[in-house]
Design a protein around this motif. Structure first.
Motif, short mmCIF file in Angstrom:
data_model
loop_
_atom_site.label_atom_id
_atom_site.label_comp_id
_atom_site.label_asym_id
_atom_site.label_seq_id
_atom_site.Cartn_x
_atom_site.Cartn_y
_atom_site.Cartn_z
N LEU A 545 -12.85 -15.54 -5.30
CA LEU A 545 -12.76 -16.19 -4.00
C LEU A 545 -13.24 -15.31 -2.86
N GLY A 546 -13.59 -14.08 -3.15
CA GLY A 546 -14.10 -13.21 -2.10
C GLY A 546 -13.04 -12.25 -1.58
N VAL A 547 -13.26 -11.75 -0.38
CA VAL A 547 -12.42 -10.70 0.21
C VAL A 547 -11.78 -11.24 1.48
N MET A 548 -10.50 -10.93 1.66
CA MET A 548 -9.76 -11.34 2.85
C MET A 548 -9.43 -10.12 3.69
N ALA A 549 -9.45 -10.27 5.01
CA ALA A 549 -9.04 -9.23 5.95
C ALA A 549 -7.82 -9.73 6.70
N GLY A 550 -6.86 -8.85 6.97
CA GLY A 550 -5.64 -9.31 7.62
C GLY A 550 -4.90 -8.20 8.34
N LYS A 551 -3.77 -8.56 8.91
CA LYS A 551 -2.93 -7.59 9.61
C LYS A 551 -1.48 -8.02 9.51
N THR A 552 -0.63 -7.06 9.14
CA THR A 552 0.80 -7.29 9.01
C THR A 552 1.50 -7.09 10.36
N GLY A 553 2.71 -7.60 10.45
CA GLY A 553 3.54 -7.39 11.63
C GLY A 553 5.00 -7.64 11.31
N SER A 554 5.86 -6.85 11.94
CA SER A 554 7.30 -7.04 11.85
C SER A 554 7.87 -6.93 13.25
N VAL A 555 8.76 -7.83 13.61
CA VAL A 555 9.26 -7.91 14.98
C VAL A 555 10.77 -7.80 14.98
N GLU A 602 10.72 -16.31 9.76
CA GLU A 602 11.85 -15.86 10.56
C GLU A 602 12.80 -15.02 9.72
N HIS A 603 13.12 -13.82 10.24
CA HIS A 603 14.04 -12.88 9.59
C HIS A 603 13.58 -12.53 8.18
N GLY A 604 12.25 -12.50 8.01
CA GLY A 604 11.69 -12.19 6.70
C GLY A 604 11.55 -10.72 6.42
N MET A 605 11.97 -9.86 7.36
CA MET A 605 11.99 -8.40 7.21
C MET A 605 10.61 -7.78 7.34
N SER A 606 9.74 -7.99 6.38
CA SER A 606 8.48 -7.26 6.31
C SER A 606 7.29 -8.21 6.27
N GLY A 607 6.29 -7.95 7.11
CA GLY A 607 5.09 -8.76 7.05
C GLY A 607 4.38 -8.64 5.73
N ALA A 608 4.36 -7.42 5.18
CA ALA A 608 3.70 -7.20 3.89
C ALA A 608 4.45 -7.87 2.75
N GLY A 609 5.79 -7.87 2.83
CA GLY A 609 6.58 -8.38 1.72
C GLY A 609 6.80 -9.88 1.74
N ALA A 610 6.95 -10.48 2.95
CA ALA A 610 7.30 -11.89 3.05
C ALA A 610 6.15 -12.77 3.51
N ALA A 611 5.38 -12.32 4.52
CA ALA A 611 4.37 -13.18 5.11
C ALA A 611 3.01 -13.07 4.43
N ALA A 612 2.60 -11.86 4.06
CA ALA A 612 1.27 -11.67 3.47
C ALA A 612 1.08 -12.44 2.17
N PRO A 613 2.05 -12.45 1.24
CA PRO A 613 1.86 -13.25 0.02
C PRO A 613 1.67 -14.74 0.32
N LEU A 614 2.39 -15.27 1.33
CA LEU A 614 2.21 -16.67 1.69
C LEU A 614 0.81 -16.92 2.25
N ALA A 615 0.30 -15.98 3.04
CA ALA A 615 -1.05 -16.13 3.58
C ALA A 615 -2.08 -16.11 2.46
N ARG A 616 -1.88 -15.23 1.47
CA ARG A 616 -2.80 -15.20 0.32
C ARG A 616 -2.77 -16.53 -0.42
N ASP A 617 -1.57 -17.07 -0.68
CA ASP A 617 -1.47 -18.34 -1.39
C ASP A 617 -2.12 -19.47 -0.58
N ALA A 618 -1.94 -19.43 0.73
CA ALA A 618 -2.55 -20.45 1.58
C ALA A 618 -4.07 -20.36 1.52
N MET A 619 -4.59 -19.14 1.53
CA MET A 619 -6.04 -18.97 1.49
C MET A 619 -6.60 -19.40 0.14
N VAL A 620 -5.91 -19.09 -0.94
CA VAL A 620 -6.34 -19.56 -2.26
C VAL A 620 -6.38 -21.08 -2.31
#
Length: 639
Positions: A545-555, A602-620
């Motif tokens: 599927l190619g290469v994805m570029a992204g950025k994590t964040g935790s607030v 919300e309250h997912g702790m880590s962008g890398a642990g909670a949000a990034a996998p969802l973004a990958r699945d969405a992109m797939v």
């Protein structure tokens, strides 16, 4: 004559009396004159009266005949409007996501039954009626004439209709009728986007007679509300012959109305449903076409079923929705407000490059903190990152590097760059009530009667502080980073079969940012996902599927004191509502950006642990469903 003869006899007899005769004759002539004048006056009066009546008859028949004929015809003929079918709402593939369905209902005509209460009692034994329904029916019966039908029960099933028909002899005045109602096949999956309809309120009355028809519905939220006038259509008309009290005798003429126009959305219903199946409560995902701003999916959890509004929302259901802390009625993608955290660091970097307070190769040393007076600002990496340039600072998400850039560039330049990327501004998407968020400035803070301090600028350099942004704005920021164009998010692809504006990349102007600066930020985002040491290596796409570029964040949602840090503060040990939000933004493919995505957990702790996998699945998911033919490329901005 007798007087005349008497006078003649007197003259003939030779008796004196000529003078008396003359007096009698004068009296007779006087009386004749009086009679003649009265006759003339009476005749003149009669002639005038008949002349007046003749003139009035002439005016009534010749001059005003048409008017009175029209009034008479209006007394005999009743013209009534016919509500048109409401236009459909389709997804990008033509799938109906808001349509119309037949609505079988039972009506009661009071004049056709001698005992309304007995009829309702019998009906209730066949199809149970609640106390609230019974009260509504009785209220409507009191307000309407006896020959006007009143709805007893809507949305009848075939079984209900069969029981009513079988018991028809015992239900005088009850008849079965068919109307239409709005149907949302995807239910809660698209409710925040499509919206729902409801009866018009007093504030909706704008002179359109269509809104006064019984059973008419108007858009209350989402696309239903934004395109309400187009979806309504134009009413038809029917002419009915009525008697003196207004009862219908027969139909004379009928002119069908113009159905509302169909609206086709850019959203893919299958993609939307797939994404909502992957997210949990308090999560939102936005997927955009980075080339033209089309919103492909906008998933928010929890949600609600818009079909409930067709039959009326019960008080218990409304209390359940409004008391739910997860706010199912609110679209978190457009109305949820969050600080962007480290996903904002590319904006700070671009502001520094434009102001020339930093160059791509400039290095900043990170010991794990930055001191300003007696205040210490910590990096997320407790022991620091060492010496870094801008690309490396994006890759490793170094806080200290961006503290320093923010200190150099100032909050106002950062805010101006943020606005150019769609942050803190009105995006004008077709969803009424969308939040514009907040990007603070020095003037904004001073308007509150408080000073803006250097410490405030430093905190805002890493996306913390007063920022209030929506996931939709973060997706827009990412699409503009990927393409260099000022794309606007939009949901409408076609109206009435005609394409809307914004479907082509060239419809959107360049941001006016040098390509070398954008390329540097993209390279940093590429390193986040694909280079050793990046903060989101787990978000890599399958090679096909190619290469994805992204950025994590935790607030952070609660301030962590120095004392807590010294005691070894761990967010995972805190109650869920105190844990940080997790964010991730991304675009793909890296060398030819097609899609942009933002995820907030919300309250997912880590962008890398909670949000990034969802973004990958969405992109797939979006690649599997929507990837264009090989060789199709986006027009490059500024070239």
């Amino acid at each position: 004559m007798r007087l005349w003869r008497r006078a003649e006899r007197r003259i003939g007899s030779g008796k004196p009396g000529w003078s008396g005769f003359q007096g009698v004759r004068r009296e007779e002539e006087r009386r004749r004159g009086v009679f003649t004048r009265r006759t003339l006056l009476l005749g003149a009066g009669q002639l005038g009266l008949f002349g007046f009546l003749a003139s009035r008859l002439y005016r009534l028949q010749s001059e005003e005949g048409e008017r009175y004929a029209t009034l008479a015809e209006e007394n005999r003929v009743s013209a009534r409007l016919i509500p048109p079918p409401r236009g459909r709402i389709l997804d990008r593939n033509g799938q109906v996501v808001a349509g119309n369905q037949l609505n079988w209902r039972a009506l009661l005509v009071a004049e056709q039954t001698q005992d309304v209460a007995a009829t309702l009692d019998t009906f209730s034994r066949i199809v149970p009626l609640t106390e609230q329904e019974r009260a509504r029916i009785e209220r409507e019966l009191r307000r309407r004439r006896r020959f006007v039908p009143v709805a007893v029960r809507e949305f009848l099933s075939w079984e209900d209709m069969a029981r009513i028909e079988v018991n028809a002899p015992d239900l005088p005045g009850i008849l079965i009728d068919v109307g239409t109602t709005r149907l949302y096949p995807e239910g809660e999956h698209l409710s925040h986007l499509v919206g729902y309809v409801a009866p018009p309120a007093e504030r909706d009355m704008d002179g359109d007679p269509l809104l006064e028809l019984p059973g008419i519905r108007v858009g209350r939220a989402g696309i239903e509300r934004h395109h309400d006038l187009l979806l309504r259509g134009r009413a038809g008309a029917v002419q009915l012959e009525v008697n003196a009290v207004g009862r219908v005798i027969r139909e004379l003429d009928r002119r069908e109305g113009v159905p509302g126009q169909d609206v086709q959305l850019s959203v893919d219903a299958g993609l939307q449903k797939a994404l909502r199946g992957r997210i949990e409560e308090g999560t939102s995902v936005v997927v955009m076409d980075a080339r033209n701003g089309e919103v492909l999916a906008m998933a928010s959890q929890p949600s609600f079923d818009p079909n409930v509004f067709n039959a009326g929302v019960s008080a218990a259901q409304w209390r359940q929705w409004t008391s739910n802390r997860a706010t199912p009625l609110i679209n978190k993608a457009t109305n949820g407000l969050y600080a962007p955290g480290s996903t904002f660091k590319m904006i700070v970097g671009l502001a520094g490059l434009e102001a020339r307070v930093v160059a791509p190769g400039d290095r900043v040393f990170c010991p794990g903190h930055m001191d300003l007076g007696d205040t210490r600002f910590h990096c997320w990496q407790r022991h620091g990152h060492g010496s870094l340039d801008l690309r490396g600072a994006v890759k490793l998400s170094c806080d200290v590097y961006f503290y320093e850039i923010a200190r150099r560039v100032g909050i106002d330049r950062i805010a101006a760059m943020a606005n150019r990327f769609g942050l803190g501004v009105d995006l004008d998407i077709e969803l009424p009530g969308t939040k514009r968020g907040l990007v603070p400035t020095r003037a904004w803070r001073q308007a509150q009667g408080k000073p803006w301090n250097l410490g405030d600028t430093i905190v805002h350099g890493i996306g913390q502080g007063f920022y209030q942004l929506t996931p939709l704005q973060l997706a827009t920021m990412t699409a503009r980073l990927a393409t260099g164009r000022a794309v606007q998010p939009h949901l409408t692809r076609m109206v009435g079969g005609k394409p809307g504006r914004g479907g082509r990349p060239e419809d959107w102007p360049s941001l006016g940012i040098p390509e070398r600066d954008l390329k540097l930020m993209r390279e940093g985002m590429w390193a986040v996902v694909n280079e050793p040491g990046g903060t989101a290596l787990g978000a890599r796409l399958p090679p096909a599927l190619g290469v994805m570029a992204g950025k994590t964040g935790s607030v952070q949602v609660r301030r962590v004191s120095r004392e807590q840090r010294e005691r070894g503060f761990k967010a995972e040990n805190q109650p869920r509502e105190w844990r940080p939000h997790a964010l991730f933004v991304a675009f793909a493919p890296y060398d030819n950006p097609l899609y942009a995505v933002s995820v907030v957990v919300e309250h997912g702790m880590s962008g890398a642990g909670a949000a990034a996998p969802l973004a990958r699945d969405a992109m797939v998911e979006v690649f599997n469903r929507l990837r264009p033919a090989p060789g199709q490329r986006v027009a490059e901005a500024g070239r």
